[in-house]
Design an enzyme around this catalytic site. Structure first.
Site, short mmCIF file in Angstrom:
data_model
loop_
_atom_site.label_atom_id
_atom_site.label_comp_id
_atom_site.label_asym_id
_atom_site.label_seq_id
_atom_site.Cartn_x
_atom_site.Cartn_y
_atom_site.Cartn_z
N ILE A 1 -9.95 0.25 67.62
CA ILE A 1 -9.18 -0.93 68.00
C ILE A 1 -8.51 -1.52 66.76
CG2 ILE A 1 -9.25 -3.20 69.12
CD1 ILE A 1 -9.73 -0.70 70.96
N ARG B 1 13.05 14.19 36.63
CA ARG B 1 12.12 15.23 36.16
C ARG B 1 12.90 16.45 35.66
NH1 ARG B 1 7.49 16.72 33.82
NH2 ARG B 1 6.64 18.66 34.68
N ILE C 1 8.19 17.81 46.03
CA ILE C 1 9.18 17.61 44.96
C ILE C 1 8.55 16.94 43.74
CG2 ILE C 1 11.28 16.26 44.40
CD1 ILE C 1 12.26 16.99 47.27
N GLU D 1 -1.07 5.34 69.55
CA GLU D 1 -0.09 5.04 70.62
C GLU D 1 0.27 6.32 71.39
OE1 GLU D 1 0.47 2.01 71.35
OE2 GLU D 1 -0.20 1.04 69.51
N THR E 1 -0.83 10.70 71.13
CA THR E 1 -0.56 11.79 70.18
C THR E 1 0.80 12.43 70.49
OG1 THR E 1 -1.58 13.43 71.62
CG2 THR E 1 -3.03 12.34 70.01
N SER E 2 1.25 13.26 69.55
CA SER E 2 2.52 13.97 69.77
C SER E 2 2.46 14.83 71.03
CB SER E 2 2.84 14.84 68.55
OG SER E 2 3.12 14.03 67.44
C1 FAD Z 1 -5.56 4.39 63.09
C2 FAD Z 1 -5.74 4.36 64.57
C3 FAD Z 1 -5.52 3.17 65.27
C4 FAD Z 1 -5.73 3.12 66.65
N1 FAD Z 1 -5.57 1.93 67.33
C5 FAD Z 1 -5.85 1.85 68.65
C6 FAD Z 1 -5.78 0.62 69.37
O1 FAD Z 1 -5.48 -0.43 68.80
N2 FAD Z 1 -6.09 0.61 70.68
C7 FAD Z 1 -6.44 1.74 71.35
O2 FAD Z 1 -6.70 1.69 72.55
N3 FAD Z 1 -6.51 2.93 70.70
C8 FAD Z 1 -6.23 3.01 69.38
N4 FAD Z 1 -6.32 4.22 68.71
C9 FAD Z 1 -6.76 5.38 69.47
C10 FAD Z 1 -5.64 6.38 69.66
O3 FAD Z 1 -4.68 5.89 70.55
C11 FAD Z 1 -6.28 7.69 70.11
O4 FAD Z 1 -7.04 8.20 69.03
C12 FAD Z 1 -5.23 8.71 70.53
O5 FAD Z 1 -4.57 8.30 71.70
C13 FAD Z 1 -5.85 10.08 70.78
O6 FAD Z 1 -6.95 9.99 71.62
P1 FAD Z 1 -8.33 10.67 71.18
O7 FAD Z 1 -8.65 10.25 69.79
O8 FAD Z 1 -9.31 10.37 72.25
O9 FAD Z 1 -8.00 12.21 71.13
P2 FAD Z 1 -8.22 13.25 72.32
O10 FAD Z 1 -7.65 12.70 73.59
O11 FAD Z 1 -9.64 13.68 72.32
O12 FAD Z 1 -7.29 14.44 71.85
C14 FAD Z 1 -7.73 15.52 71.01
C15 FAD Z 1 -6.59 16.51 70.91
O13 FAD Z 1 -6.30 17.05 72.21
C16 FAD Z 1 -4.94 16.82 72.53
N5 FAD Z 1 -4.82 16.52 73.96
C17 FAD Z 1 -5.56 15.65 74.68
N6 FAD Z 1 -5.14 15.62 75.94
C18 FAD Z 1 -4.11 16.49 76.03
C19 FAD Z 1 -3.24 16.91 77.09
N7 FAD Z 1 -3.34 16.42 78.32
N8 FAD Z 1 -2.28 17.83 76.81
C20 FAD Z 1 -2.16 18.33 75.55
N9 FAD Z 1 -2.95 17.98 74.52
C21 FAD Z 1 -3.90 17.06 74.75
C22 FAD Z 1 -4.51 15.62 71.69
O14 FAD Z 1 -3.11 15.59 71.49
C23 FAD Z 1 -5.28 15.89 70.41
O15 FAD Z 1 -4.57 16.80 69.62
C24 FAD Z 1 -6.12 4.28 67.34
C25 FAD Z 1 -6.32 5.49 66.62
C26 FAD Z 1 -6.14 5.53 65.26
C27 FAD Z 1 -6.36 6.83 64.53
#
Ligand code: FAD
Length: 249
Positions: free
Chosen positions: A21, A130, A200, A226, A228-229
């Site tokens: 969070i 450099r 670089i 927000e 993942t990619s």
């Molecule tokens: C610095 C930081 C700040 C954050 N702040 C907040 C916040 O304020 N509020 C909040 O709610 N969350 C927050 N998060 C959580 C963040 O949104 C999640 O970590 C993120 O959405 C990924 O979820 P996960 O960690 O559960 O990964 P997982 O869902 O376990 O994913 C693991 C891997 O599997 C892939 N994957 C998962 N599902 C699929 C799919 N359906 N298709 C293809 N690939 C998939 C993902 O892309 C990833 O590569 C934060 C995270 C970080 C690192």
């Protein structure tokens, strides 16, 4: 999402656990989402506003990602909140979350553009000053072409972020796909640009405390939070396929 809000006399009773969070240590209030099973939909979500200091709302620990970020885990244990803490209609939390994500994804894209721009400025200054093999390293095409690619990707990302911001303000209902595109492209492009800037800088680029090393650590979480990619690609492809189905039907 496992947190649950149960309707009770005068409000809701929340139980659950939240990891990752942002701003959770310094913020006084939080918006959180919990399951509120409503007629026929056991997975319905609702959004709630909670305040720090409420009994049952506990910050468990601070987390340490690759770069400085106020990040915590917290627990909700029999947290009783009044009915007016419900944000938006009951069971409509998913819509609230998506609208927020559309905005936040554009802003994460904008942050990535700023970081890519900063890395490029660092790389330009370093490459011009450099000297190796009797000339500035910027005179080697292998270096100057990396600068060209970084500048091009940064400006492409900037343009897409502006477009996504315009879409978010507009009425066409296509903000979701554009905010995902902007977040995906800008964060991935910024990561490549910053990596080039580190390259670089040679050995100086990986020394702790240098600006590009700091950017290298800072950019990494932006490809994850927000959504993942991979999740952005999911949103984009689903939007595209839905549109294609609609135009066929
Ligand atoms: C610095 C930081 C700040 C954050 N702040 C907040 C916040 O304020 N509020 C909040 O709610 N969350 C927050 N998060 C959580 C963040 O949104 C999640 O970590 C993120 O959405 C990924 O979820 P996960 O960690 O559960 O990964 P997982 O869902 O376990 O994913 C693991 C891997 O599997 C892939 N994957 C998962 N599902 C699929 C799919 N359906 N298709 C293809 N690939 C998939 C993902 O892309 C990833 O590569 C934060 C995270 C970080 C690192």
């Amino acid at each position: 999402l496992e947190s649950v809000a149960e309707k009770v006399e005068g409000g809701f009773l929340l139980n659950g656990f939240k990891r990752f969070i942002s701003n959770g240590y310094s913020a006084d209030m939080a918006v959180l989402f919990a399951r509120t099973p409503v007629d026929g939909n056991s997975k319905a979500l609702s959004a709630f506003v909670v305040e720090k200091g409420m009994k049952g709302f506990e910050v468990l620990r601070r987390l340490e990602p690759t770069a400085s970020h106020d990040l915590v885990e917290f627990r909700l244990k029999d947290l009783k909140i009044p009915a007016q803490s419900l944000l938006g209609p009951l069971g409509e939390g998913f819509r609230v979350a998506m609208q927020t994500l559309e905005l936040m994804r554009v802003s994460v894209g904008a942050a990535a553009v700023g970081m890519a721009h900063a890395a490029l400025q660092e790389a330009l200054a370093w490459a011009k000053s450099r000297v190796q093999f009797g000339k500035a390293v910027s005179e080697f095409q292998g270096v100057s072409f990396q600068l060209a690619d970084a500048a091009t990707e940064t400006e492409a990302a900037r343009a897409l972020v502006y477009l996504a911001a315009i879409k978010k303000e507009g009425e066409a209902g296509d903000a979701s796909i554009f905010s995902s595109m902007a977040k995906l492209f800008a964060t991935e492009a910024a990561f490549r640009c910053i990596d080039r800037a580190v390259q670089i800088h040679g050995g100086m680029g990986v020394l702790r405390g240098s600006r590009v090393e700091q950017l290298y650590r800072e950019i990494r979480p932006l490809r994850i939070y927000e959504g993942t990619s991979e999740i952005q690609r999911l949103v984009i492809s689903r939007n595209l396929l839905k549109k294609t189905q609609r135009s066929k039907g």
